[in-house]
Design a protein around this motif. Structure first.
Motif, PDB file in Angstrom:
ATOM      1  N   ALA A 190      -6.713  -4.449  -7.032  1.00  0.00           N
ATOM      2  CA  ALA A 190      -6.530  -5.670  -7.723  1.00  0.00           C
ATOM      3  C   ALA A 190      -5.668  -5.336  -9.071  1.00  0.00           C
ATOM      4  N   PRO A 191      -5.017  -6.233  -9.694  1.00  0.00           N
ATOM      5  CA  PRO A 191      -4.301  -5.959 -10.799  1.00  0.00           C
ATOM      6  C   PRO A 191      -5.164  -5.257 -11.716  1.00  0.00           C
ATOM      7  N   GLY A 192      -4.420  -4.202 -12.369  1.00  0.00           N
ATOM      8  CA  GLY A 192      -5.085  -3.423 -13.463  1.00  0.00           C
ATOM      9  C   GLY A 192      -6.001  -2.495 -13.100  1.00  0.00           C
ATOM     10  N   THR A 193      -6.259  -2.148 -11.891  1.00  0.00           N
ATOM     11  CA  THR A 193      -7.050  -0.850 -11.335  1.00  0.00           C
ATOM     12  C   THR A 193      -6.571   0.317 -11.621  1.00  0.00           C
ATOM     13  N   GLY A 194      -5.291   0.387 -12.021  1.00  0.00           N
ATOM     14  CA  GLY A 194      -4.769   1.802 -12.319  1.00  0.00           C
ATOM     15  C   GLY A 194      -3.760   2.260 -11.376  1.00  0.00           C
ATOM     16  N   SER A 251      -0.505   1.863 -10.905  1.00  0.00           N
ATOM     17  CA  SER A 251       0.760   2.593 -11.314  1.00  0.00           C
ATOM     18  C   SER A 251       0.359   3.755 -12.004  1.00  0.00           C
ATOM     19  N   THR A 252      -0.608   3.783 -12.674  1.00  0.00           N
ATOM     20  CA  THR A 252      -0.959   5.118 -13.455  1.00  0.00           C
ATOM     21  C   THR A 252      -1.460   6.067 -12.216  1.00  0.00           C
ATOM     22  N   ASP A 308       5.357  -1.461 -15.253  1.00  0.00           N
ATOM     23  CA  ASP A 308       5.496  -0.003 -14.363  1.00  0.00           C
ATOM     24  C   ASP A 308       6.388   0.971 -14.716  1.00  0.00           C
ATOM     25  N   ARG A 324       5.622   2.986 -17.465  1.00  0.00           N
ATOM     26  CA  ARG A 324       4.638   3.789 -17.152  1.00  0.00           C
ATOM     27  C   ARG A 324       5.257   5.072 -16.350  1.00  0.00           C
ATOM     28  N   GLU A 336       3.700   1.120  -4.407  1.00  0.00           N
ATOM     29  CA  GLU A 336       2.554   0.207  -5.033  1.00  0.00           C
ATOM     30  C   GLU A 336       2.591  -1.269  -4.759  1.00  0.00           C
ATOM     31  N   ASN A 362     -11.180   4.389  -9.149  1.00  0.00           N
ATOM     32  CA  ASN A 362     -10.335   4.842 -10.332  1.00  0.00           C
ATOM     33  C   ASN A 362     -11.204   4.478 -11.488  1.00  0.00           C
ATOM     34  N   LYS A 363     -10.897   5.217 -12.804  1.00  0.00           N
ATOM     35  CA  LYS A 363     -11.488   4.871 -13.963  1.00  0.00           C
ATOM     36  C   LYS A 363     -12.827   5.354 -13.682  1.00  0.00           C
ATOM     37  N   ASP A 417     -14.269   7.519 -15.440  1.00  0.00           N
ATOM     38  CA  ASP A 417     -14.584   7.898 -16.662  1.00  0.00           C
ATOM     39  C   ASP A 417     -15.582   6.771 -16.973  1.00  0.00           C
ATOM     40  N   THR A 476     -11.350   9.061  -9.107  1.00  0.00           N
ATOM     41  CA  THR A 476     -10.317   9.567  -9.824  1.00  0.00           C
ATOM     42  C   THR A 476     -10.309   8.998 -11.348  1.00  0.00           C
ATOM     43  N   GLU A 477      -9.521   9.883 -12.107  1.00  0.00           N
ATOM     44  CA  GLU A 477      -9.281   9.332 -13.573  1.00  0.00           C
ATOM     45  C   GLU A 477      -7.783   9.600 -13.884  1.00  0.00           C
ATOM     46  N   ALA A 478      -7.049   8.322 -13.298  1.00  0.00           N
ATOM     47  CA  ALA A 478      -5.647   8.537 -13.263  1.00  0.00           C
ATOM     48  C   ALA A 478      -5.111   8.921 -14.672  1.00  0.00           C
TER      49      ALA A 478
HETATM   50  N1  LIG Z   1     -10.453   4.407 -18.742  1.00  0.00           N
HETATM   51  C1  LIG Z   1      -9.297   4.612 -17.733  1.00  0.00           C
HETATM   52  N2  LIG Z   1      -8.236   3.759 -17.941  1.00  0.00           N
HETATM   53  C2  LIG Z   1      -7.290   3.816 -16.801  1.00  0.00           C
HETATM   54  C3  LIG Z   1      -7.378   4.965 -15.799  1.00  0.00           C
HETATM   55  N3  LIG Z   1      -6.377   4.853 -15.017  1.00  0.00           N
HETATM   56  C4  LIG Z   1      -5.742   3.913 -15.655  1.00  0.00           C
HETATM   57  N4  LIG Z   1      -6.240   3.118 -16.696  1.00  0.00           N
HETATM   58  C5  LIG Z   1      -5.516   2.122 -17.687  1.00  0.00           C
HETATM   59  O1  LIG Z   1      -5.752   0.853 -16.979  1.00  0.00           O
HETATM   60  C6  LIG Z   1      -4.633  -0.249 -17.140  1.00  0.00           C
HETATM   61  C7  LIG Z   1      -4.001  -0.559 -16.068  1.00  0.00           C
HETATM   62  O2  LIG Z   1      -3.117   0.563 -15.342  1.00  0.00           O
HETATM   63  P1  LIG Z   1      -2.091   0.230 -14.598  1.00  0.00           P
HETATM   64  O3  LIG Z   1      -1.731   1.636 -14.039  1.00  0.00           O
HETATM   65  O4  LIG Z   1      -0.994  -0.539 -15.264  1.00  0.00           O
HETATM   66  O5  LIG Z   1      -2.896  -0.806 -13.456  1.00  0.00           O
HETATM   67  P2  LIG Z   1      -2.134  -1.489 -12.061  1.00  0.00           P
HETATM   68  O6  LIG Z   1      -3.143  -1.480 -11.115  1.00  0.00           O
HETATM   69  O7  LIG Z   1      -0.985  -0.840 -11.870  1.00  0.00           O
HETATM   70  O8  LIG Z   1      -1.764  -2.902 -12.778  1.00  0.00           O
HETATM   71  P3  LIG Z   1      -0.885  -3.973 -12.132  1.00  0.00           P
HETATM   72  O9  LIG Z   1       0.163  -3.290 -11.644  1.00  0.00           O
HETATM   73  O10 LIG Z   1      -0.830  -4.952 -13.277  1.00  0.00           O
HETATM   74  O11 LIG Z   1      -1.955  -4.578 -10.969  1.00  0.00           O
HETATM   75  C8  LIG Z   1      -3.719   0.765 -18.346  1.00  0.00           C
HETATM   76  O12 LIG Z   1      -4.173   0.506 -19.585  1.00  0.00           O
HETATM   77  C9  LIG Z   1      -4.332   2.318 -18.013  1.00  0.00           C
HETATM   78  O13 LIG Z   1      -3.989   3.143 -19.019  1.00  0.00           O
HETATM   79  C10 LIG Z   1      -8.471   5.649 -15.824  1.00  0.00           C
HETATM   80  O14 LIG Z   1      -8.616   6.589 -14.846  1.00  0.00           O
HETATM   81  N5  LIG Z   1      -9.471   5.436 -16.861  1.00  0.00           N
END
Ligand SMILES: Nc1nc2c(ncn2[C@@H]2O[C@H](COP(=O)(O)OP(=O)(O)OP(=O)(O)O)[C@@H](O)[C@H]2O)c(=O)[nH]1
Ligand SMILES: [Mg+2]
Length: 319
Positions: free
Chosen positions: A51-55, A57-58, A93, A96, A142, A189-190, A192, A221-223
């Motif tokens: 899903a969007p924002g799950t991390g 790209s990170t 992205d 990032r 991705e 992911n996340k 933490d 993971t904690e990306a």
């Molecule tokens: N707390 C926490 N935040 C994280 C972690 N990994 C990523 N984030 C944050 O989550 C937010 C979204 O990360 P992205 O890597 O952009 O997520 P994405 O899934 O690529 O997002 P889209 O491409 O928009 O779908 C960013 O603010 C990251 O810093 C983690 O392990 N812990």
């Protein structure tokens, strides 16, 4: 056209050019892609969806750092099924991934596929062939999770990671069955955040029910700080070994090839159809059908025969 040779010799700019041609659905792309035959198959292709924002790209960035520290050559494709090539959705992205921007061992490209009628997977399979021939032994894809896309990616990737977060409503009930089916590895992911262990336990309880040769691992993971990334990379290696040992790798590669082949056939088909539009052959056929001299299905068969001739190896357009 030396594009294929340049790519085989590791020219990243030539690779970027060919991917642009693929995006534009340009006829030259097909010719150059043909030139890469025999120079592909060495890359491990890892799809990252969720899903969007799950991390995602990170995580891709963290995995890239991990693979680079082991001197692997990395290719990254960011797929956006909705945006134009210059669209803004992938800009974040790009930013990032900035820390790898100057590293020639990392090739990063976004792929905009809005113009593609035949579905996203065909364009992705083409771009994968380019990165593979360029000598990238790890290719990370991705995708912005949008329904069908995850499933499409699973069709072209060797290993598909589905990224989830604790406490984001990603609980078991809301997970679409198709996504879980597509997952070779589930990533919490996340980690933490609160609820990570709980989500992991729930997911593990669920994957244990699957009656499969491969039990989908659930990796935390904690990306953002790289925690869990070596464990994730190890799970990817294990999955790849499983694919190789079980013969499933060959099956997946064959399914990717099938997508490429059917895409190429469809394109050739459409191009030939366009050339015939307004031709006396077509007009004559229409006259005969509308005059009642020819049943429509038989007319279609004649049309097919004519198009097959147009597509044959001796036709000037094919040389
Ligand atoms: N707390 C926490 N935040 C994280 C972690 N990994 C990523 N984030 C944050 O989550 C937010 C979204 O990360 P992205 O890597 O952009 O997520 P994405 O899934 O690529 O997002 P889209 O491409 O928009 O779908 C960013 O603010 C990251 O810093 C983690 O392990 N812990
Ligand atoms: Mg992203």
């Amino acid at each position: 056209m030396g594009l294929a040779e340049d790519i085989i010799h590791g020219d990243a700019r030539a690779a970027a050019k060919l991917i642009s041609l693929i995006e534009d659905d340009a006829p030259e792309a097909a010719v150059a892609l043909d030139g890469l035959a025999g120079h592909v198959g060495a890359a491990a292709v890892i799809g990252v969806t969720g899903a969007p924002g799950t991390g995602k790209s990170t995580l891709v960035d963290a995995l890239t750092a991990h693979y680079r520290s082991a001197d692997q050559m990395v290719g990254v494709l960011a797929i956006d099924p909705s945006s134009e090539r210059t669209g803004g959705a992938l800009l974040g992205d790009r930013v990032r991934m900035q820390r790898h921007a100057a590293d020639p061992g990392v090739f990063i490209r976004s792929l905009a596929t809005r113009g593609w009628e035949g579905g996203l997977a065909g364009a992705v399979a083409g771009a994968l062939r380019v990165l593979d021939a360029l000598g990238r032994n790890i290719i990370l894809i991705e995708t912005v999770g949008a329904g069908q896309v995850e499933v499409d990616i699973a069709a072209v990737a060797d290993t598909t990671l589905v990224v989830l977060n604790p406490g984001s409503g990603d609980d078991i009930q809301t997970l679409k069955a198709g996504i879980l089916e597509a997952a070779d590895i589930l990533v919490v992911n996340k980690a933490d955040r609160d609820g990570a262990e709980r989500l992991q336990a729930d997911l593990e309880a669920m994957t244990a029910l699957k009656d499969d040769a491969w039990t989908t691992p659930v990796v935390m993971t904690e990306a953002v700080n790289g925690r869990g990334v070596p464990e994730l990379a190890a799970a990817i290696v294990r999955h790849h070994a499983h694919l190789t040992a079980s013969g499933e790798l060959a099956v997946r590669r064959r399914s990717r090839l099938k997508i490429e082949l059917l895409t190429a056939a469809e394109k050739a088909w459409r191009a030939a159809g366009t050339r015939l539009a307004g031709s006396s052959f077509l007009e004559d056929l229409l006259d005969r059908v509308s005059g009642g001299d020819l049943p429509p299905r038989q007319a279609a068969a004649e049309l097919l025969q004519r198009l097959a001739g147009e597509l044959g190896p001796d036709h000037p357009e094919r040389r």
